[in-house]
Write an enzyme that holds these catalytic residues in place. Structure first.
Site, short mmCIF file in Angstrom:
data_model
loop_
_atom_site.label_atom_id
_atom_site.label_comp_id
_atom_site.label_asym_id
_atom_site.label_seq_id
_atom_site.Cartn_x
_atom_site.Cartn_y
_atom_site.Cartn_z
N LYS A 54 13.44 5.77 -5.48
CA LYS A 54 12.91 4.94 -4.39
C LYS A 54 13.92 4.85 -3.25
O LYS A 54 13.57 4.95 -2.07
CB LYS A 54 12.54 3.54 -4.91
CG LYS A 54 11.27 3.56 -5.75
CD LYS A 54 11.07 2.29 -6.57
CE LYS A 54 9.89 2.49 -7.51
NZ LYS A 54 9.75 1.45 -8.53
N GLN A 98 11.30 -4.21 -10.13
CA GLN A 98 11.00 -3.12 -11.05
C GLN A 98 10.61 -3.68 -12.42
O GLN A 98 11.28 -4.54 -12.98
CB GLN A 98 12.24 -2.20 -11.19
CG GLN A 98 12.04 -0.98 -12.04
CD GLN A 98 11.01 0.00 -11.48
OE1 GLN A 98 10.91 0.19 -10.27
NE2 GLN A 98 10.25 0.62 -12.36
N ASP A 123 4.00 -3.72 -3.97
CA ASP A 123 3.40 -3.25 -5.22
C ASP A 123 1.92 -3.61 -5.30
O ASP A 123 1.18 -3.07 -6.13
CB ASP A 123 4.10 -3.91 -6.42
CG ASP A 123 5.08 -3.00 -7.12
OD1 ASP A 123 4.85 -1.78 -7.12
OD2 ASP A 123 6.07 -3.52 -7.67
N1 GUN Z 1 7.17 0.08 -13.46
C1 GUN Z 1 6.33 1.12 -13.70
N2 GUN Z 1 5.49 1.30 -12.65
C2 GUN Z 1 5.81 0.36 -11.74
C3 GUN Z 1 5.31 0.03 -10.45
O1 GUN Z 1 4.38 0.65 -9.92
N3 GUN Z 1 5.92 -1.01 -9.83
C4 GUN Z 1 6.93 -1.72 -10.40
N4 GUN Z 1 7.45 -2.74 -9.72
N5 GUN Z 1 7.43 -1.44 -11.59
C5 GUN Z 1 6.86 -0.41 -12.25
#
Ligand code: GUN
Length: 290
Positions: A54, A98, A123
């Site tokens: 990211k 996350q 998200d």
């Molecule tokens: N962990 C796995 N997929 C995701 C996601 O799309 N967003 C977040 N914040 N954590 C994740």
């Protein structure tokens, strides 16, 4: 028949290019770079890889980015205080915590996600954004399923009127995927672990989205001739003493029957980060009144 393989790379590149163009417009117009803050608690190795990717994507698009690494033993109060600080930080337009959270914080997941201001919720997990999606309002929507929709559209796969079968009902993928497909006028069936006669249902699907979390769960006999098969699974398995990533679809079998199919790795995974960049820019534009 051998399926057309939908590689995430080319679609992700197009989504990122569009996000870069829009980010440049924001910078030119307002003198501000869209900013993303990613919070990671603890040291789950898979999460560390995602978070690194990211940050890399933010650098690639010259977005402002902040990585907040908190130790495993972080308390609920400390995490909430950090989110509040980022909610009030004008340089940060998007906040992502996350998942999964460490075990000690897992029970506070809903509270943590609700604490992020809906307009910074890149998200799309905040109940306000979930609600807006479910009533068909424009809002920030979850990255992976939104990326799937964009890919289907870019690949000219007809969603309107199609029977789409989503296997899995998670808040991150299954449920938002079903809502997004519905918004695009698909007839949507959501299947899960209690579904009876799964194969009979999937065999009527024009589009199958597999988000179950079981390696090679979807086999060729579950797929109608010419159907589109989207594999959202990322399963780490041992094959001959080596760690390997496999999806929720038996790719070799299903690709003999399907009309189009995504591989794992190299499919949907790449779209998620591209959509996160898109959402960060979209959040910045909303907050800056563009
Ligand atoms: N962990 C796995 N997929 C995701 C996601 O799309 N967003 C977040 N914040 N954590 C994740």
């Amino acid at each position: 028949m051998s399926a057309k393989i939908l590689y995430g790379k080319e679609f992700a590149a197009r989504i990122k290019e569009e996000a870069r163009r829009e980010a440049d417009e924001v910078k030119r117009g307002k003198g501000i770079a869209p900013g993303l803050a990613v919070i990671i608690v603890g040291s789950d190795p898979a999460s560390e890889v995602y978070v690194r990717n990211k940050q890399k994507a933010c650098d690639e698009l010259a977005l402002y980015s902040v990585k907040v690494e908190l130790p495993e033993e972080t308390s609920r109060e400390e995490l909430i205080a950090k989110i509040d600080e980022l909610n009030d930080d004008e340089k940060v337009h998007g906040i992502l915590v996350q998942l999964p959270l460490p075990r000690s914080l897992a029970k506070h997941e809903a509270e943590v996600l609700n604490r992020i201001r809906p307009e910074k919720d890149v998200d799309g997990f905040h109940p306000m954004n979930v609600g807006r999606l479910s009533i068909g309002e424009r809002t920030l929507t979850p990255c992976t399923p939104t990326g799937v929709i964009r890919m289907l559209e870019m690949a000219n796969i007809k969603i309107d009127g199609a029977h789409a079968v989503v296997i899995g009902r998670s808040n991150i993928v299954g449920k938002p995927m079903a809502n997004l497909l519905l918004q695009k006028n698909a007839t949507v069936t959501v299947c899960h672990s209690h579904t009876k006669n799964l194969k009979e249902i999937t065999r009527t699907a024009d589009i199958i989205v597999a988000a179950v979390g079981h390696p090679k769960f979807v086999t060729a006999d579950m797929v109608k001739d010419g159907a589109t098969v989207i594999d959202v699974g990322i399963n780490r398995v041992m094959v001959g003493g080596e760690r390997k990533l496999v999806g929720d679809v038996d790719f070799d079998g299903a690709s003999e029957v399907a009309g189009a199919i995504t591989p794992v790795p190299g499919g949907v995974g790449l779209l998620t980060i591209a959509m996160l960049m898109h959402n960060t820019v979209a959040a910045a534009k909303m907050q800056l009144g563009i």
